[in-house]
Design an enzyme around this catalytic site. Structure first.
Site, PDB file in Angstrom:
ATOM      1  N   ILE A  14      48.881  29.685  39.691  1.00  0.00           N
ATOM      2  CA  ILE A  14      49.866  28.695  40.175  1.00  0.00           C
ATOM      3  C   ILE A  14      49.373  27.281  39.855  1.00  0.00           C
ATOM      4  N   LEU A  35      35.985  28.600  38.064  1.00  0.00           N
ATOM      5  CA  LEU A  35      36.342  29.635  37.075  1.00  0.00           C
ATOM      6  C   LEU A  35      36.000  31.045  37.572  1.00  0.00           C
ATOM      7  N   ASN A  37      37.958  32.998  39.074  1.00  0.00           N
ATOM      8  CA  ASN A  37      39.093  33.892  38.792  1.00  0.00           C
ATOM      9  C   ASN A  37      40.002  33.288  37.724  1.00  0.00           C
ATOM     10  N   SER A  38      39.395  32.595  36.771  1.00  0.00           N
ATOM     11  CA  SER A  38      40.207  31.967  35.710  1.00  0.00           C
ATOM     12  C   SER A  38      39.290  31.645  34.549  1.00  0.00           C
ATOM     13  N   SER A 127      50.947  30.893  52.663  1.00  0.00           N
ATOM     14  CA  SER A 127      51.598  32.133  52.233  1.00  0.00           C
ATOM     15  C   SER A 127      52.528  32.640  53.322  1.00  0.00           C
ATOM     16  N   TYR A 152      42.158  37.850  54.129  1.00  0.00           N
ATOM     17  CA  TYR A 152      42.748  36.848  53.224  1.00  0.00           C
ATOM     18  C   TYR A 152      43.870  36.097  53.936  1.00  0.00           C
ATOM     19  N   LYS A 156      44.570  31.862  55.603  1.00  0.00           N
ATOM     20  CA  LYS A 156      45.712  30.933  55.470  1.00  0.00           C
ATOM     21  C   LYS A 156      46.144  30.428  56.852  1.00  0.00           C
ATOM     22  N   ASN A 182      56.883  35.355  47.144  1.00  0.00           N
ATOM     23  CA  ASN A 182      56.190  36.187  46.134  1.00  0.00           C
ATOM     24  C   ASN A 182      56.287  35.567  44.738  1.00  0.00           C
ATOM     25  N   ASN A 202      49.341  43.453  42.899  1.00  0.00           N
ATOM     26  CA  ASN A 202      50.721  43.003  43.066  1.00  0.00           C
ATOM     27  C   ASN A 202      51.670  43.730  42.116  1.00  0.00           C
ATOM     28  N   LEU A 203      52.919  43.769  42.545  1.00  0.00           N
ATOM     29  CA  LEU A 203      53.922  44.571  41.844  1.00  0.00           C
ATOM     30  C   LEU A 203      54.149  44.145  40.385  1.00  0.00           C
ATOM     31  N   VAL A 220      55.124  53.547  43.518  1.00  0.00           N
ATOM     32  CA  VAL A 220      56.008  52.778  44.412  1.00  0.00           C
ATOM     33  C   VAL A 220      55.659  53.187  45.843  1.00  0.00           C
TER      34      VAL A 220
HETATM   35  P1  NAD Z   1      44.193  32.201  41.209  1.00  0.00           P
HETATM   36  O1  NAD Z   1      43.076  33.098  41.592  1.00  0.00           O
HETATM   37  O2  NAD Z   1      44.837  32.405  39.901  1.00  0.00           O
HETATM   38  O3  NAD Z   1      43.727  30.673  41.304  1.00  0.00           O
HETATM   39  C1  NAD Z   1      42.761  30.231  42.232  1.00  0.00           C
HETATM   40  C2  NAD Z   1      41.753  29.372  41.469  1.00  0.00           C
HETATM   41  O4  NAD Z   1      40.772  28.880  42.411  1.00  0.00           O
HETATM   42  C3  NAD Z   1      40.983  30.159  40.396  1.00  0.00           C
HETATM   43  O5  NAD Z   1      41.058  29.456  39.175  1.00  0.00           O
HETATM   44  C4  NAD Z   1      39.566  30.237  40.935  1.00  0.00           C
HETATM   45  O6  NAD Z   1      38.607  30.248  39.893  1.00  0.00           O
HETATM   46  C5  NAD Z   1      39.493  28.999  41.817  1.00  0.00           C
HETATM   47  N1  NAD Z   1      38.526  29.075  42.920  1.00  0.00           N
HETATM   48  C6  NAD Z   1      38.394  30.053  43.858  1.00  0.00           C
HETATM   49  N2  NAD Z   1      37.386  29.761  44.698  1.00  0.00           N
HETATM   50  C7  NAD Z   1      36.863  28.571  44.302  1.00  0.00           C
HETATM   51  C8  NAD Z   1      35.800  27.753  44.754  1.00  0.00           C
HETATM   52  N3  NAD Z   1      35.027  28.125  45.797  1.00  0.00           N
HETATM   53  N4  NAD Z   1      35.555  26.602  44.110  1.00  0.00           N
HETATM   54  C9  NAD Z   1      36.304  26.225  43.040  1.00  0.00           C
HETATM   55  N5  NAD Z   1      37.316  26.962  42.561  1.00  0.00           N
HETATM   56  C10 NAD Z   1      37.589  28.118  43.182  1.00  0.00           C
HETATM   57  O7  NAD Z   1      45.279  32.292  42.381  1.00  0.00           O
HETATM   58  P2  NAD Z   1      46.788  31.781  42.418  1.00  0.00           P
HETATM   59  O8  NAD Z   1      47.668  32.968  42.397  1.00  0.00           O
HETATM   60  O9  NAD Z   1      47.001  30.706  41.442  1.00  0.00           O
HETATM   61  O10 NAD Z   1      46.853  31.205  43.886  1.00  0.00           O
HETATM   62  C11 NAD Z   1      46.644  29.821  44.147  1.00  0.00           C
HETATM   63  C12 NAD Z   1      46.671  29.606  45.645  1.00  0.00           C
HETATM   64  O11 NAD Z   1      47.922  30.056  46.170  1.00  0.00           O
HETATM   65  C13 NAD Z   1      45.593  30.373  46.410  1.00  0.00           C
HETATM   66  O12 NAD Z   1      45.165  29.574  47.473  1.00  0.00           O
HETATM   67  C14 NAD Z   1      46.336  31.585  46.922  1.00  0.00           C
HETATM   68  O13 NAD Z   1      45.741  32.105  48.082  1.00  0.00           O
HETATM   69  C15 NAD Z   1      47.696  30.974  47.231  1.00  0.00           C
HETATM   70  N6  NAD Z   1      48.789  31.961  47.231  1.00  0.00           N
HETATM   71  C16 NAD Z   1      48.981  32.736  46.125  1.00  0.00           C
HETATM   72  C17 NAD Z   1      50.010  33.676  46.126  1.00  0.00           C
HETATM   73  C18 NAD Z   1      50.240  34.547  44.919  1.00  0.00           C
HETATM   74  O14 NAD Z   1      50.996  35.508  45.032  1.00  0.00           O
HETATM   75  N7  NAD Z   1      49.656  34.280  43.775  1.00  0.00           N
HETATM   76  C19 NAD Z   1      50.837  33.813  47.263  1.00  0.00           C
HETATM   77  C20 NAD Z   1      50.611  32.996  48.366  1.00  0.00           C
HETATM   78  C21 NAD Z   1      49.577  32.048  48.335  1.00  0.00           C
HETATM   79  C1  UD1 Z   2      50.932  40.735  48.799  1.00  0.00           C
HETATM   80  C2  UD1 Z   2      50.041  40.646  50.000  1.00  0.00           C
HETATM   81  C3  UD1 Z   2      50.225  39.271  50.647  1.00  0.00           C
HETATM   82  C4  UD1 Z   2      49.915  38.179  49.619  1.00  0.00           C
HETATM   83  C5  UD1 Z   2      50.812  38.379  48.383  1.00  0.00           C
HETATM   84  C6  UD1 Z   2      50.455  37.412  47.289  1.00  0.00           C
HETATM   85  C7  UD1 Z   2      49.708  42.907  50.908  1.00  0.00           C
HETATM   86  C8  UD1 Z   2      50.079  43.860  51.993  1.00  0.00           C
HETATM   87  N1  UD1 Z   2      50.366  41.711  50.940  1.00  0.00           N
HETATM   88  O1  UD1 Z   2      52.283  40.574  49.212  1.00  0.00           O
HETATM   89  O2  UD1 Z   2      49.341  39.145  51.754  1.00  0.00           O
HETATM   90  O3  UD1 Z   2      50.174  36.896  50.165  1.00  0.00           O
HETATM   91  O4  UD1 Z   2      50.635  39.710  47.873  1.00  0.00           O
HETATM   92  O5  UD1 Z   2      49.241  37.719  46.699  1.00  0.00           O
HETATM   93  O6  UD1 Z   2      48.887  43.201  50.045  1.00  0.00           O
HETATM   94  N2  UD1 Z   2      54.317  47.560  45.404  1.00  0.00           N
HETATM   95  C9  UD1 Z   2      54.402  48.847  44.908  1.00  0.00           C
HETATM   96  N3  UD1 Z   2      53.467  49.271  44.013  1.00  0.00           N
HETATM   97  C10 UD1 Z   2      52.439  48.462  43.588  1.00  0.00           C
HETATM   98  C11 UD1 Z   2      52.368  47.138  44.086  1.00  0.00           C
HETATM   99  C12 UD1 Z   2      53.318  46.729  45.001  1.00  0.00           C
HETATM  100  O7  UD1 Z   2      55.304  49.601  45.270  1.00  0.00           O
HETATM  101  O8  UD1 Z   2      51.606  48.912  42.785  1.00  0.00           O
HETATM  102  C13 UD1 Z   2      55.347  47.088  46.341  1.00  0.00           C
HETATM  103  C14 UD1 Z   2      54.765  46.722  47.711  1.00  0.00           C
HETATM  104  O9  UD1 Z   2      54.829  47.837  48.570  1.00  0.00           O
HETATM  105  C15 UD1 Z   2      55.707  45.598  48.150  1.00  0.00           C
HETATM  106  C16 UD1 Z   2      56.218  44.981  46.849  1.00  0.00           C
HETATM  107  O10 UD1 Z   2      55.907  45.920  45.821  1.00  0.00           O
HETATM  108  O11 UD1 Z   2      56.786  46.142  48.812  1.00  0.00           O
HETATM  109  C17 UD1 Z   2      55.546  43.669  46.544  1.00  0.00           C
HETATM  110  O12 UD1 Z   2      54.142  43.871  46.602  1.00  0.00           O
HETATM  111  P1  UD1 Z   2      53.085  42.745  46.193  1.00  0.00           P
HETATM  112  O13 UD1 Z   2      53.424  42.208  44.869  1.00  0.00           O
HETATM  113  O14 UD1 Z   2      51.717  43.321  46.384  1.00  0.00           O
HETATM  114  O15 UD1 Z   2      53.354  41.583  47.241  1.00  0.00           O
HETATM  115  P2  UD1 Z   2      53.357  41.639  48.851  1.00  0.00           P
HETATM  116  O16 UD1 Z   2      52.918  42.937  49.351  1.00  0.00           O
HETATM  117  O17 UD1 Z   2      54.665  41.141  49.319  1.00  0.00           O
END
Ligand code: NAD
Ligand code: UD1
Length: 342
Positions: A14, A35, A37-38, A127, A152, A156, A182, A202-203, A220
């Site tokens: 993001i 870096l 996770n990147s 989140s 996790y 938040k 999502n 994630n899905l 699923v």
């Molecule tokens: P991501 O893992 O792709 O990005 C997170 C970045 O933070 C990575 O580049 C990682 O290297 C860096 N990082 C982690 N710990 C660090 C540290 N101690 N010092 C410096 N850098 C550090 O994740 P994302 O999907 O881009 O998510 C970004 C933010 O959004 C996170 O806070 C995540 O929890 C939140 N979020 C993500 C989702 C999602 O579905 N992706 C949903 C809700 C909230």
């Molecule tokens: C998940 C996390 C949530 C986090 C978000 C973003 C859980 C329980 N929730 O949300 O805390 O903020 O990711 O990182 O882990 N699914 C399948 N098969 C798969 C993967 C997912 O059926 O292999 C389904 C799940 O049951 C869900 C939907 O797809 O109903 C979305 O799943 P996912 O992408 O993991 O997101 P969340 O569970 O909503």
């Protein structure tokens, strides 16, 4: 004059999309990332899209002294967007201390370094997980938060509480917590997108990795939920729409438009789609049949989550524009490009 914004975790999924939007809206960006996770390669990809290479500092924000040193150097920044965190839900259940340490130490160090340097704006990646299992839908920002089931998720909720306390102690400070639903999808260029390490939780990445043959089949998780087709419903949101909301949140802080010093906004589309809807949409945009099987429920999953989006619309002037098919075809384009090494 360009405003400088510090983006922690800016090489991530993001974060990288938000950096692109910030640069395209004439902000100067400083990325802080360890870096973990990147990859640094993302910087070149951001440059390819925007023609600007953002300043990058490789730093672990858990390190107090180094964090302070970096912020001392960039005290002219107007705000910080805090993406840096670990985010794998399952891993956080196995290793809760690692998650509390990483996500909370880095938050505390960032806020302390901001305080020291008078950088008074802060945007937090929260989140929808903070709503737990909601009793009413769509979820408004007024819905009670609940203790999330994972460590996790709890980082938040705790982070929002820390922000609340900190803001009450400091009149100059203002923050916006953005509760993402999502996020899926990728930049239209196919140059940046989500790169999960190991087996995706994630899905969306699981679907695209199955379709390219890295995974054998998608499981699923349950079709006995009280929803239209028995599979859980989520509010999927395009990462570029999400990124644009961060630019509007930065503007709101810089222009001092906030109604209160800590504001919270849901970021979703307001539309709920089931797992089978997502699979059907994937099959439609890719012209492929996806190999999947219905299995047991996954623990911690809630039946339905979708956002009320009125507040973000009214206060940030933001709405998500992209359809589910657009989200999915951009994820698919990214996955294919990644695997073809183009
Ligand atoms: P991501 O893992 O792709 O990005 C997170 C970045 O933070 C990575 O580049 C990682 O290297 C860096 N990082 C982690 N710990 C660090 C540290 N101690 N010092 C410096 N850098 C550090 O994740 P994302 O999907 O881009 O998510 C970004 C933010 O959004 C996170 O806070 C995540 O929890 C939140 N979020 C993500 C989702 C999602 O579905 N992706 C949903 C809700 C909230
Ligand atoms: C998940 C996390 C949530 C986090 C978000 C973003 C859980 C329980 N929730 O949300 O805390 O903020 O990711 O990182 O882990 N699914 C399948 N098969 C798969 C993967 C997912 O059926 O292999 C389904 C799940 O049951 C869900 C939907 O797809 O109903 C979305 O799943 P996912 O992408 O993991 O997101 P969340 O569970 O909503």
């Amino acid at each position: 004059m360009k405003h400088k914004i510090i983006v922690t975790g800016g090489c991530g999924y993001i974060g990288s999309h938000t950096v692109v939007e910030l640069i395209e809206n004439n902000y100067e960006v400083v990325i802080l990332d360890d870096l973990s996770n990147s990859s640094e390669e993302t910087l070149g990809r951001i440059e390819k899209i925007t023609k600007v290479k953002p300043t990058f500092i490789n730093i672990d924000l858990k390190n107090v002294a180094e964090t302070l040193q970096v912020f001392n150097k960039h005290k002219d920044a107007k705000a910080v967007i805090n993406f840096a965190a670990l985010k794998a839900v399952g891993e956080s259940v196995q290793k809760p201390l690692m998650y509390y340490k990483n996500n909370l130490y880095s938050l505390l160090n960032t806020l302390s370094a901001q305080l020291e340097n008078g950088i008074n704006g802060f945007i937090f990646s929260s989140s929808a997980t903070v709503y737990g299992t909601p009793e009413t839908l769509p979820i408004t920002e007024e819905n009670e938060t609940q203790r999330p089931f994972s460590a996790y998720g709890n980082t938040k909720k705790i982070a929002e509480e820390i922000l609340d306390d900190f803001i009450k102690s400091n009149n100059a400070f203002s923050a916006i917590s953005l509760r993402y639903f999502n996020p899926i999808g990728a930049h239209e260029s196919g140059l940046i997108g989500e790169l999960p390490s190991g087996i995706p939780n994630n899905l969306m990445p699981y679907i695209t990795q199955t379709a390219v043959g890295i995974r054998e089949k998608l499981m699923v998780y349950g079709n006995d939920y009280p929803t239209k087709d028995g599979t859980p419903i989520r509010d999927y949101i395009h990462v570029v729409d999400l990124a644009k909301a961060h630019v509007l949140a930065v503007e709101r802080i810089i222009k001092k438009e906030q109604d209160q010093p800590l504001e919270v906004f849901n970021l979703g589309t307001g539309n709920g789609f089931s797992v089978l809807d997502v699979i059907n949409s994937f099959e439609e945009v890719s012209n492929l049949k996806l190999n999947y099987e219905i299995t047991d429920r996954r623990s911690g999953d809630v039946p339905q989550l979708y956002a009320a989006t009125d507040l973000a619309k009214e206060k940030l002037g933001w709405t998500a524009n992209k359809s589910l098919n657009e989200m999915i075809s951009s994820s698919w384009k990214w996955e294919q490009k990644l695997r073809n090494n183009k």
